[in-house]
Design an enzyme around this catalytic site. Structure first.
Site, short mmCIF file in Angstrom:
data_model
loop_
_atom_site.label_atom_id
_atom_site.label_comp_id
_atom_site.label_asym_id
_atom_site.label_seq_id
_atom_site.Cartn_x
_atom_site.Cartn_y
_atom_site.Cartn_z
N HIS A 1 -26.07 7.42 60.44
CA HIS A 1 -26.80 6.57 61.36
C HIS A 1 -26.18 5.04 61.02
O HIS A 1 -25.83 4.84 60.03
CB HIS A 1 -28.24 6.72 60.76
N GLU B 1 -33.18 5.80 62.14
CA GLU B 1 -33.16 6.63 60.94
C GLU B 1 -34.09 6.22 60.04
O GLU B 1 -34.93 6.90 59.47
CB GLU B 1 -31.93 7.03 60.36
N HIS C 1 -30.90 1.07 49.87
CA HIS C 1 -32.12 0.14 50.28
C HIS C 1 -32.15 -1.21 49.29
O HIS C 1 -33.22 -1.84 49.40
CB HIS C 1 -33.34 0.72 50.31
#
Ligand code: ZN
Length: 532
Positions: free
Chosen positions: A318, A364, A462
Protein backbone atom coordinates in the site's frame (compact mmCIF):
# COMPACT_ATOMS: atom_id res chain seq x y z
CA UNK A 1 13.33 7.27 -11.22
CA UNK A 2 13.90 5.44 -14.49
CA UNK A 3 15.81 2.20 -14.35
CA UNK A 4 19.45 2.26 -15.29
CA UNK A 5 19.00 0.26 -18.46
CA UNK A 6 22.74 0.07 -19.13
CA UNK A 7 23.38 -1.45 -15.75
CA UNK A 8 20.55 -3.91 -15.96
CA UNK A 9 21.48 -5.21 -19.38
CA UNK A 10 25.16 -5.23 -18.66
CA UNK A 11 25.76 -8.66 -20.16
CA UNK A 12 24.38 -7.55 -23.47
CA UNK A 13 26.14 -4.25 -23.38
CA UNK A 14 29.48 -5.78 -22.51
CA UNK A 15 29.14 -8.12 -25.45
CA UNK A 16 28.40 -5.32 -27.88
CA UNK A 17 31.22 -3.28 -26.45
CA UNK A 18 33.78 -6.06 -26.72
CA UNK A 19 32.76 -6.98 -30.23
CA UNK A 20 33.42 -3.42 -31.43
CA UNK A 21 36.99 -3.35 -30.16
CA UNK A 22 39.29 -4.07 -33.07
CA UNK A 23 42.23 -4.85 -30.81
CA UNK A 24 40.39 -7.44 -28.76
CA UNK A 25 41.90 -10.92 -28.88
CA UNK A 26 39.86 -13.37 -30.97
CA UNK A 27 39.24 -15.80 -28.09
CA UNK A 28 37.69 -13.10 -25.94
CA UNK A 29 35.54 -11.93 -28.83
CA UNK A 30 34.33 -15.46 -29.48
CA UNK A 31 33.61 -15.95 -25.78
CA UNK A 32 31.70 -12.68 -25.57
CA UNK A 33 29.58 -13.46 -28.58
CA UNK A 34 28.85 -17.00 -27.39
CA UNK A 35 27.63 -15.45 -24.12
CA UNK A 36 25.46 -13.11 -26.11
CA UNK A 37 23.96 -15.92 -28.17
CA UNK A 38 23.29 -18.01 -25.05
CA UNK A 39 21.52 -15.08 -23.47
CA UNK A 40 19.45 -14.52 -26.61
CA UNK A 41 18.57 -18.22 -26.61
CA UNK A 42 17.44 -18.01 -22.98
CA UNK A 43 15.36 -14.93 -23.75
CA UNK A 44 13.87 -16.61 -26.83
CA UNK A 45 13.04 -19.69 -24.81
CA UNK A 46 11.00 -17.52 -22.48
CA UNK A 47 9.17 -15.92 -25.33
CA UNK A 48 7.90 -19.23 -26.60
CA UNK A 49 7.83 -22.09 -24.11
CA UNK A 50 5.89 -22.57 -20.96
CA UNK A 51 6.75 -25.41 -18.64
CA UNK A 52 4.67 -27.88 -16.68
CA UNK A 53 6.34 -27.73 -13.29
CA UNK A 54 7.97 -25.09 -11.07
CA UNK A 55 11.04 -27.31 -10.79
CA UNK A 56 11.64 -26.70 -14.51
CA UNK A 57 12.38 -23.06 -13.70
CA UNK A 58 15.52 -23.54 -11.61
CA UNK A 59 17.76 -21.73 -14.11
CA UNK A 60 15.42 -18.77 -14.45
CA UNK A 61 14.99 -18.51 -10.68
CA UNK A 62 18.75 -18.45 -10.21
CA UNK A 63 19.13 -15.73 -12.85
CA UNK A 64 16.56 -13.57 -11.07
CA UNK A 65 18.25 -14.16 -7.72
CA UNK A 66 21.72 -13.45 -9.16
CA UNK A 67 20.61 -10.15 -10.60
CA UNK A 68 19.44 -9.06 -7.13
CA UNK A 69 22.34 -10.40 -5.04
CA UNK A 70 25.18 -7.99 -4.14
CA UNK A 71 26.97 -6.97 -7.33
CA UNK A 72 24.06 -8.13 -9.48
CA UNK A 73 22.74 -5.90 -12.22
CA UNK A 74 19.59 -4.96 -10.26
CA UNK A 75 21.02 -4.95 -6.74
CA UNK A 76 20.43 -1.97 -4.43
CA UNK A 77 17.78 -0.45 -6.65
CA UNK A 78 14.77 -1.17 -4.45
CA UNK A 79 16.03 0.68 -1.37
CA UNK A 80 17.02 3.71 -3.45
CA UNK A 81 13.67 3.78 -5.22
CA UNK A 82 11.96 3.82 -1.83
CA UNK A 83 14.32 6.51 -0.56
CA UNK A 84 13.57 8.66 -3.61
CA UNK A 85 9.82 8.28 -3.01
CA UNK A 86 9.94 9.02 0.72
CA UNK A 87 12.55 11.79 0.45
CA UNK A 88 10.52 13.48 -2.29
CA UNK A 89 6.96 13.00 -1.05
CA UNK A 90 7.28 12.13 2.66
CA UNK A 91 4.39 10.46 4.41
CA UNK A 92 1.12 9.89 2.59
CA UNK A 93 -1.96 9.87 4.79
CA UNK A 94 -5.40 9.37 3.25
CA UNK A 95 -6.96 12.48 1.79
CA UNK A 96 -3.73 14.49 1.92
CA UNK A 97 -2.14 16.32 -1.01
CA UNK A 98 1.01 14.27 -0.40
CA UNK A 99 -0.85 11.02 -1.15
CA UNK A 100 -1.95 12.49 -4.45
CA UNK A 101 1.62 13.61 -5.14
CA UNK A 102 2.80 10.10 -4.35
CA UNK A 103 0.33 8.57 -6.82
CA UNK A 104 1.47 11.00 -9.54
CA UNK A 105 5.10 10.26 -8.69
CA UNK A 106 4.62 6.49 -8.97
CA UNK A 107 2.79 6.77 -12.28
CA UNK A 108 5.47 8.99 -13.78
CA UNK A 109 8.38 6.76 -12.75
CA UNK A 110 6.56 3.66 -13.97
CA UNK A 111 5.83 5.35 -17.29
CA UNK A 112 9.48 6.33 -17.60
CA UNK A 113 10.54 2.77 -16.87
CA UNK A 114 8.48 1.53 -19.76
CA UNK A 115 5.94 -0.69 -18.03
CA UNK A 116 2.64 -1.50 -19.71
CA UNK A 117 -0.79 -0.12 -18.91
CA UNK A 118 0.42 2.38 -16.29
CA UNK A 119 -2.59 4.16 -14.82
CA UNK A 120 -4.40 5.32 -11.69
CA UNK A 121 -7.83 4.13 -10.54
CA UNK A 122 -10.01 6.43 -8.47
CA UNK A 123 -10.88 5.55 -4.89
CA UNK A 124 -12.88 7.70 -2.48
CA UNK A 125 -10.99 7.87 0.80
CA UNK A 126 -11.62 9.48 4.20
CA UNK A 127 -9.94 12.75 4.97
CA UNK A 128 -8.93 12.96 8.61
CA UNK A 129 -6.66 15.75 9.78
CA UNK A 130 -4.68 15.56 12.98
CA UNK A 131 -4.40 19.27 13.77
CA UNK A 132 -2.44 20.50 16.79
CA UNK A 133 -2.19 18.23 19.80
CA UNK A 134 -1.01 18.87 23.33
CA UNK A 135 -1.18 16.92 26.55
CA UNK A 136 0.21 18.46 29.72
CA UNK A 137 0.24 17.00 33.20
CA UNK A 138 -1.13 19.29 35.87
CA UNK A 139 -0.71 16.81 38.72
CA UNK A 140 1.43 15.32 40.13
CA UNK A 141 4.25 16.42 37.75
CA UNK A 142 3.15 19.95 36.99
CA UNK A 143 3.89 21.08 33.44
CA UNK A 144 5.15 17.75 32.09
CA UNK A 145 4.41 17.68 28.36
CA UNK A 146 3.43 14.17 27.29
CA UNK A 147 4.03 12.96 23.75
CA UNK A 148 0.73 11.88 22.19
CA UNK A 149 -0.65 11.01 18.77
CA UNK A 150 -4.38 11.29 18.09
CA UNK A 151 -5.94 8.15 16.63
CA UNK A 152 -7.26 8.15 13.07
CA UNK A 153 -10.94 9.27 12.88
CA UNK A 154 -10.79 10.77 16.38
CA UNK A 155 -12.64 13.99 16.91
CA UNK A 156 -10.85 16.95 18.50
CA UNK A 157 -11.48 18.34 21.94
CA UNK A 158 -14.68 20.45 21.98
CA UNK A 159 -14.23 23.66 19.98
CA UNK A 160 -10.52 23.00 19.95
CA UNK A 161 -10.32 23.99 23.61
CA UNK A 162 -8.46 21.91 26.20
CA UNK A 163 -10.11 19.38 28.47
CA UNK A 164 -8.84 19.26 32.05
CA UNK A 165 -9.74 16.12 33.92
CA UNK A 166 -8.62 13.47 36.37
CA UNK A 167 -7.20 10.30 34.88
CA UNK A 168 -8.38 6.77 35.53
CA UNK A 169 -5.93 4.05 34.49
CA UNK A 170 -7.40 0.62 33.65
CA UNK A 171 -5.74 -2.51 32.32
CA UNK A 172 -8.54 -3.91 30.16
CA UNK A 173 -12.22 -3.59 29.25
CA UNK A 174 -13.37 -5.66 32.24
CA UNK A 175 -11.73 -3.18 34.60
CA UNK A 176 -13.22 -0.31 32.63
CA UNK A 177 -16.70 -1.80 32.99
CA UNK A 178 -16.19 -2.46 36.70
CA UNK A 179 -15.13 1.14 37.34
CA UNK A 180 -17.95 2.29 35.08
CA UNK A 181 -20.55 0.41 37.09
CA UNK A 182 -19.11 1.93 40.24
CA UNK A 183 -19.60 5.42 38.74
CA UNK A 184 -15.87 6.11 38.70
CA UNK A 185 -15.44 6.77 34.98
CA UNK A 186 -17.78 9.74 34.73
CA UNK A 187 -15.94 12.95 33.82
CA UNK A 188 -12.52 11.24 33.67
CA UNK A 189 -9.87 10.81 31.04
CA UNK A 190 -9.52 7.03 30.74
CA UNK A 191 -6.08 5.56 30.05
CA UNK A 192 -6.17 1.95 28.84
CA UNK A 193 -2.83 0.45 29.86
CA UNK A 194 -2.95 -3.11 28.56
CA UNK A 195 0.52 -4.65 28.79
CA UNK A 196 1.12 -7.51 26.38
CA UNK A 197 4.36 -9.50 26.60
CA UNK A 198 5.83 -8.18 23.38
CA UNK A 199 9.26 -9.62 24.12
CA UNK A 200 7.96 -13.16 23.74
CA UNK A 201 5.39 -12.28 21.08
CA UNK A 202 6.77 -9.32 19.09
CA UNK A 203 4.22 -9.59 16.29
CA UNK A 204 1.27 -11.47 17.75
CA UNK A 205 0.72 -8.96 20.55
CA UNK A 206 -0.58 -6.50 18.00
CA UNK A 207 -3.71 -8.58 17.47
CA UNK A 208 -4.21 -8.92 21.21
CA UNK A 209 -3.97 -5.15 21.72
CA UNK A 210 -5.77 -3.88 18.62
CA UNK A 211 -9.23 -3.82 20.20
CA UNK A 212 -8.05 -1.40 22.87
CA UNK A 213 -7.02 1.10 20.22
CA UNK A 214 -9.95 0.35 17.91
CA UNK A 215 -12.94 0.23 20.27
CA UNK A 216 -11.87 1.78 23.54
CA UNK A 217 -12.99 5.38 23.00
CA UNK A 218 -16.68 4.57 22.59
CA UNK A 219 -16.62 2.04 25.43
CA UNK A 220 -15.15 4.67 27.74
CA UNK A 221 -17.57 7.29 26.42
CA UNK A 222 -20.53 5.10 27.40
CA UNK A 223 -19.39 5.19 31.01
CA UNK A 224 -19.11 8.97 30.86
CA UNK A 225 -15.40 9.47 30.09
CA UNK A 226 -14.46 12.80 28.50
CA UNK A 227 -11.40 11.54 26.59
CA UNK A 228 -9.64 8.25 25.93
CA UNK A 229 -5.92 7.52 25.94
CA UNK A 230 -4.41 4.19 24.97
CA UNK A 231 -0.95 2.78 25.63
CA UNK A 232 0.80 2.64 22.25
CA UNK A 233 0.78 -0.69 20.46
CA UNK A 234 4.55 -1.00 20.34
CA UNK A 235 7.02 -3.86 20.76
CA UNK A 236 9.73 -1.40 21.81
CA UNK A 237 9.65 2.23 22.77
CA UNK A 238 12.00 5.17 23.03
CA UNK A 239 9.34 7.61 24.06
CA UNK A 240 7.44 7.56 20.77
CA UNK A 241 3.68 7.24 20.59
CA UNK A 242 2.21 5.01 17.84
CA UNK A 243 -0.98 6.09 16.11
CA UNK A 244 -3.50 3.99 14.17
CA UNK A 245 -7.14 3.65 13.35
CA UNK A 246 -9.97 3.71 15.85
CA UNK A 247 -13.70 3.34 15.25
CA UNK A 248 -16.56 4.93 17.11
CA UNK A 249 -19.48 2.62 17.83
CA UNK A 250 -21.91 5.07 16.24
CA UNK A 251 -22.17 8.59 14.92
CA UNK A 252 -24.04 9.66 18.07
CA UNK A 253 -22.29 12.33 20.12
CA UNK A 254 -22.40 10.19 23.27
CA UNK A 255 -20.23 7.55 21.56
CA UNK A 256 -17.57 10.02 20.46
CA UNK A 257 -14.81 11.41 22.64
CA UNK A 258 -11.26 12.44 21.64
CA UNK A 259 -8.88 9.49 21.45
CA UNK A 260 -5.08 9.45 21.39
CA UNK A 261 -2.11 7.15 21.96
CA UNK A 262 0.44 7.83 24.70
CA UNK A 263 3.92 6.33 24.95
CA UNK A 264 4.53 3.04 26.71
CA UNK A 265 6.74 4.89 29.21
CA UNK A 266 4.07 7.46 30.09
CA UNK A 267 1.34 4.81 30.33
CA UNK A 268 3.43 2.91 32.86
CA UNK A 269 4.29 6.08 34.78
CA UNK A 270 0.62 7.08 35.07
CA UNK A 271 -0.24 3.56 36.25
CA UNK A 272 2.44 3.83 38.95
CA UNK A 273 1.12 7.22 40.04
CA UNK A 274 -2.39 5.83 40.39
CA UNK A 275 -1.14 2.80 42.29
CA UNK A 276 0.61 5.15 44.70
CA UNK A 277 -2.64 6.97 45.27
CA UNK A 278 -1.48 10.12 43.54
CA UNK A 279 -4.06 12.29 41.85
CA UNK A 280 -3.31 12.43 38.11
CA UNK A 281 -4.72 15.40 36.21
CA UNK A 282 -4.12 16.16 32.53
CA UNK A 283 -4.91 19.02 30.21
CA UNK A 284 -5.60 17.63 26.73
CA UNK A 285 -6.05 19.63 23.57
CA UNK A 286 -6.64 18.07 20.12
CA UNK A 287 -7.50 19.81 16.85
CA UNK A 288 -8.44 16.66 14.91
CA UNK A 289 -11.17 16.87 12.27
CA UNK A 290 -13.01 14.48 9.99
CA UNK A 291 -13.38 16.38 6.71
CA UNK A 292 -15.37 15.46 3.58
CA UNK A 293 -14.06 12.37 1.74
CA UNK A 294 -11.63 12.89 -1.11
CA UNK A 295 -10.56 11.20 -4.30
CA UNK A 296 -7.30 9.25 -4.31
CA UNK A 297 -5.81 6.75 -6.79
CA UNK A 298 -4.68 3.16 -6.61
CA UNK A 299 -1.66 3.02 -8.94
CA UNK A 300 -1.18 0.20 -11.44
CA UNK A 301 1.62 -0.98 -13.75
CA UNK A 302 1.97 -4.20 -15.73
CA UNK A 303 4.46 -6.36 -17.51
CA UNK A 304 2.02 -7.79 -19.97
CA UNK A 305 1.81 -11.53 -20.60
CA UNK A 306 3.00 -12.83 -23.94
CA UNK A 307 0.27 -15.45 -24.46
CA UNK A 308 -2.47 -14.99 -21.86
CA UNK A 309 -2.41 -11.25 -21.14
CA UNK A 310 -5.89 -11.36 -19.57
CA UNK A 311 -4.74 -13.72 -16.84
CA UNK A 312 -3.04 -11.89 -14.01
CA UNK A 313 -0.60 -12.47 -11.18
CA UNK A 314 -0.88 -9.49 -8.87
CA UNK A 315 1.91 -8.10 -6.67
CA UNK A 316 1.15 -5.34 -4.21
CA UNK A 317 1.77 -3.12 -1.22
CA UNK A 318 0.00 0.00 0.00
CA UNK A 319 1.04 3.48 -0.97
CA UNK A 320 -0.77 5.38 1.76
CA UNK A 321 0.74 5.66 5.24
CA UNK A 322 0.12 7.48 8.49
CA UNK A 323 1.02 11.13 8.80
CA UNK A 324 4.09 10.54 10.99
CA UNK A 325 7.49 9.21 9.94
CA UNK A 326 7.79 8.70 6.18
CA UNK A 327 5.94 5.40 5.82
CA UNK A 328 9.06 3.63 4.55
CA UNK A 329 8.37 0.35 6.34
CA UNK A 330 4.57 0.59 6.38
CA UNK A 331 4.20 0.13 3.56
CA UNK A 332 6.44 1.84 1.04
CA UNK A 333 8.78 -1.15 1.26
CA UNK A 334 6.03 -3.61 0.36
CA UNK A 335 5.07 -1.64 -2.70
CA UNK A 336 8.66 -1.11 -3.82
CA UNK A 337 9.67 -4.78 -3.62
CA UNK A 338 6.64 -5.51 -5.83
CA UNK A 339 7.84 -2.82 -8.22
CA UNK A 340 11.40 -4.14 -8.10
CA UNK A 341 10.17 -7.63 -9.01
CA UNK A 342 8.63 -6.18 -12.17
CA UNK A 343 11.75 -4.11 -12.89
CA UNK A 344 13.94 -7.19 -12.60
CA UNK A 345 11.88 -9.20 -15.07
CA UNK A 346 11.84 -6.26 -17.42
CA UNK A 347 15.61 -5.90 -17.14
CA UNK A 348 15.99 -9.59 -17.97
CA UNK A 349 13.61 -9.11 -20.92
CA UNK A 350 11.45 -11.94 -19.66
CA UNK A 351 7.77 -11.83 -20.31
CA UNK A 352 5.76 -14.60 -18.69
CA UNK A 353 2.78 -16.17 -20.44
CA UNK A 354 0.42 -14.29 -18.13
CA UNK A 355 0.45 -10.65 -17.11
CA UNK A 356 2.25 -9.62 -13.93
CA UNK A 357 0.62 -6.55 -12.41
CA UNK A 358 1.76 -4.31 -9.58
CA UNK A 359 -0.83 -2.36 -7.59
CA UNK A 360 -0.10 0.31 -4.98
CA UNK A 361 -3.20 0.53 -2.80
CA UNK A 362 -4.56 3.67 -1.17
CA UNK A 363 -6.80 3.80 1.89
CA UNK A 364 -5.28 0.75 3.59
CA UNK A 365 -4.74 2.53 6.87
CA UNK A 366 -8.41 3.45 7.01
CA UNK A 367 -9.63 -0.10 6.46
CA UNK A 368 -8.43 -1.52 3.13
CA UNK A 369 -10.61 0.85 1.14
CA UNK A 370 -8.50 0.83 -2.05
CA UNK A 371 -8.19 -2.95 -2.00
CA UNK A 372 -11.94 -3.38 -1.63
CA UNK A 373 -12.66 -0.89 -4.41
CA UNK A 374 -10.20 -2.66 -6.70
CA UNK A 375 -11.81 -6.03 -6.03
CA UNK A 376 -15.28 -4.64 -6.77
CA UNK A 377 -14.02 -3.13 -10.04
CA UNK A 378 -11.98 -6.14 -11.21
CA UNK A 379 -13.67 -9.21 -9.78
CA UNK A 380 -14.61 -10.51 -13.22
CA UNK A 381 -10.96 -10.69 -14.27
CA UNK A 382 -9.05 -13.94 -14.17
CA UNK A 383 -6.67 -13.25 -11.30
CA UNK A 384 -4.52 -16.32 -10.75
CA UNK A 385 -2.64 -15.27 -7.60
CA UNK A 386 -2.67 -12.20 -5.36
CA UNK A 387 0.51 -11.36 -3.46
CA UNK A 388 1.00 -8.64 -0.87
CA UNK A 389 3.67 -7.42 1.50
CA UNK A 390 2.45 -5.32 4.42
CA UNK A 391 4.42 -6.62 7.38
CA UNK A 392 7.81 -5.17 6.55
CA UNK A 393 10.20 -5.90 3.68
CA UNK A 394 12.82 -7.38 5.95
CA UNK A 395 15.01 -10.44 5.21
CA UNK A 396 12.56 -12.90 3.66
CA UNK A 397 11.86 -16.43 4.84
CA UNK A 398 9.19 -17.23 2.28
CA UNK A 399 5.45 -16.78 1.90
CA UNK A 400 2.31 -17.29 3.92
CA UNK A 401 -0.11 -18.93 1.51
CA UNK A 402 -3.86 -19.31 1.46
CA UNK A 403 -5.61 -21.44 -1.13
CA UNK A 404 -6.45 -25.00 -1.92
CA UNK A 405 -4.23 -28.02 -1.41
CA UNK A 406 -3.39 -28.34 -5.12
CA UNK A 407 -2.33 -24.73 -5.37
CA UNK A 408 -0.37 -25.07 -2.12
CA UNK A 409 1.55 -27.98 -3.57
CA UNK A 410 2.53 -25.91 -6.63
CA UNK A 411 3.51 -23.02 -4.37
CA UNK A 412 5.68 -25.29 -2.25
CA UNK A 413 7.53 -26.28 -5.44
CA UNK A 414 7.94 -22.61 -6.33
CA UNK A 415 9.27 -21.97 -2.83
CA UNK A 416 11.91 -24.67 -3.25
CA UNK A 417 13.44 -22.56 -6.04
CA UNK A 418 14.42 -20.04 -3.35
CA UNK A 419 16.71 -22.35 -1.39
CA UNK A 420 19.76 -20.32 -2.39
CA UNK A 421 18.48 -17.36 -0.41
CA UNK A 422 16.97 -19.42 2.41
CA UNK A 423 13.42 -18.31 1.62
CA UNK A 424 11.72 -21.61 0.85
CA UNK A 425 9.00 -21.43 3.49
CA UNK A 426 5.45 -21.68 2.15
CA UNK A 427 3.30 -21.66 5.26
CA UNK A 428 -0.41 -22.38 5.29
CA UNK A 429 -0.66 -20.80 8.71
CA UNK A 430 -3.48 -18.35 8.12
CA UNK A 431 -1.20 -15.67 9.50
CA UNK A 432 -0.85 -13.64 6.34
CA UNK A 433 -1.62 -9.97 6.96
CA UNK A 434 -3.25 -8.95 3.76
CA UNK A 435 -5.94 -6.35 4.20
CA UNK A 436 -5.93 -5.28 0.58
CA UNK A 437 -5.90 -8.69 -1.09
CA UNK A 438 -8.27 -10.27 1.43
CA UNK A 439 -11.38 -9.82 -0.75
CA UNK A 440 -9.80 -12.01 -3.45
CA UNK A 441 -8.79 -14.67 -1.02
CA UNK A 442 -12.27 -14.64 0.46
CA UNK A 443 -13.65 -15.91 -2.86
CA UNK A 444 -11.03 -18.61 -3.27
CA UNK A 445 -8.34 -16.85 -5.29
CA UNK A 446 -4.96 -18.13 -4.09
CA UNK A 447 -3.11 -15.52 -2.07
CA UNK A 448 0.32 -15.06 -0.56
CA UNK A 449 2.06 -12.57 1.67
CA UNK A 450 5.71 -12.10 2.51
CA UNK A 451 7.10 -13.77 5.62
CA UNK A 452 10.18 -11.90 6.75
CA UNK A 453 12.29 -11.49 9.87
CA UNK A 454 9.97 -8.77 11.07
CA UNK A 455 10.33 -9.00 14.83
CA UNK A 456 11.16 -5.28 14.94
CA UNK A 457 8.14 -4.27 12.86
CA UNK A 458 6.00 -3.02 15.74
CA UNK A 459 8.85 -1.01 17.21
CA UNK A 460 8.47 1.45 14.31
CA UNK A 461 4.92 0.86 13.08
CA UNK A 462 2.74 4.00 12.83
CA UNK A 463 5.33 6.16 14.59
CA UNK A 464 7.77 8.96 13.83
CA UNK A 465 10.39 6.19 13.69
CA UNK A 466 9.09 4.68 10.43
CA UNK A 467 12.02 5.98 8.39
CA UNK A 468 14.36 4.69 5.68
CA UNK A 469 16.94 3.37 8.13
CA UNK A 470 14.51 0.70 9.32
CA UNK A 471 14.96 -1.22 6.06
CA UNK A 472 18.17 -2.61 4.57
CA UNK A 473 18.99 -2.64 0.83
CA UNK A 474 20.12 -6.27 0.79
CA UNK A 475 16.99 -7.47 2.59
CA UNK A 476 14.74 -5.60 0.19
CA UNK A 477 16.57 -7.15 -2.77
CA UNK A 478 16.02 -10.65 -1.40
CA UNK A 479 12.35 -9.89 -0.75
CA UNK A 480 12.06 -8.61 -4.33
CA UNK A 481 13.66 -11.87 -5.50
CA UNK A 482 11.00 -13.89 -3.67
CA UNK A 483 8.28 -11.85 -5.36
CA UNK A 484 9.93 -11.92 -8.80
CA UNK A 485 10.57 -15.67 -8.83
CA UNK A 486 7.10 -16.48 -7.47
CA UNK A 487 5.28 -14.13 -9.81
CA UNK A 488 7.27 -15.17 -12.88
CA UNK A 489 6.96 -18.92 -12.38
CA UNK A 490 3.25 -18.84 -11.48
CA UNK A 491 2.57 -16.51 -14.40
CA UNK A 492 4.51 -18.68 -16.83
CA UNK A 493 3.40 -22.21 -15.93
CA UNK A 494 1.37 -24.26 -18.40
CA UNK A 495 -1.55 -24.47 -16.00
CA UNK A 496 -3.02 -21.63 -13.99
CA UNK A 497 -2.80 -22.06 -10.23
CA UNK A 498 -6.02 -23.86 -9.23
CA UNK A 499 -8.63 -21.73 -7.50
CA UNK A 500 -10.09 -23.01 -4.22
CA UNK A 501 -9.98 -26.74 -3.66
CA UNK A 502 -12.06 -29.84 -3.28
CA UNK A 503 -12.76 -28.98 0.33
CA UNK A 504 -14.91 -26.12 -0.87
CA UNK A 505 -12.73 -23.25 0.25
CA UNK A 506 -14.31 -21.12 -2.44
CA UNK A 507 -17.74 -21.51 -0.80
CA UNK A 508 -16.30 -20.87 2.62
CA UNK A 509 -14.67 -17.82 1.13
CA UNK A 510 -17.97 -16.48 -0.14
CA UNK A 511 -19.44 -16.73 3.34
CA UNK A 512 -16.42 -14.98 4.77
CA UNK A 513 -16.75 -12.27 2.17
CA UNK A 514 -20.40 -11.66 3.06
CA UNK A 515 -19.44 -11.48 6.74
CA UNK A 516 -16.73 -8.97 5.85
CA UNK A 517 -19.20 -6.87 3.89
CA UNK A 518 -21.58 -6.82 6.85
CA UNK A 519 -18.74 -5.75 9.12
CA UNK A 520 -17.76 -2.97 6.72
CA UNK A 521 -21.37 -1.79 6.51
CA UNK A 522 -21.55 -1.72 10.31
CA UNK A 523 -18.36 0.29 10.43
CA UNK A 524 -19.70 2.69 7.83
CA UNK A 525 -22.91 3.20 9.76
CA UNK A 526 -20.97 4.06 12.88
CA UNK A 527 -18.36 6.47 11.74
CA UNK A 528 -18.63 7.00 8.03
CA UNK A 529 -15.51 4.86 7.74
CA UNK A 530 -14.60 1.22 7.55
CA UNK A 531 -11.91 -0.12 9.81
CA UNK A 532 -9.72 -3.16 9.55
ZN1 ZN B 1 0.44 -1.34 6.33
Amino acid sequence: MPLDRDKCTCMLDRCFCLRDRAAMPMMAARHACVSFLVLVAVIMAHQTTAKPSPSDYATEAQSIINSLLPGGSCADQAWHKLAALTDTVGNRVCGSPSLERASSYMLSVWQAEGFDNVHGENVTVPHWQRGDEECTMLSPRLGYRMQILGLGTSIGTPEGRPIEAHVLVVRNFDELAAFGKAGQVQGKIVLLNYACDWSSNPVGCYGACAKYRGEGASRAARWGAVAYLVRSLASASIGSPHTGMQRYASSKAEDQIPAAAVTVEDAEALARMQARGQDVVLRLSMGAQNLPARQARNVVAEWRGRELPDEVVLLSGHLDSWDVGVGAMDDGGGLVISWQALSTLRALHWRARRTIRVVGWVGEEFGGIGGRQYFDDHREEKVVLVIESDMGAFRPRGLSFSGGVDAASVMADVGSLLGGINATLVARDGKGYETDTQPWKAVGVPGASLISENERYFAYHHSHGDQMNVLQPGDMDLAAAVFAVTAFVVADLDEALPKGDERGEGEKGKMKEEKERQRMRKGNAGSGLAVS
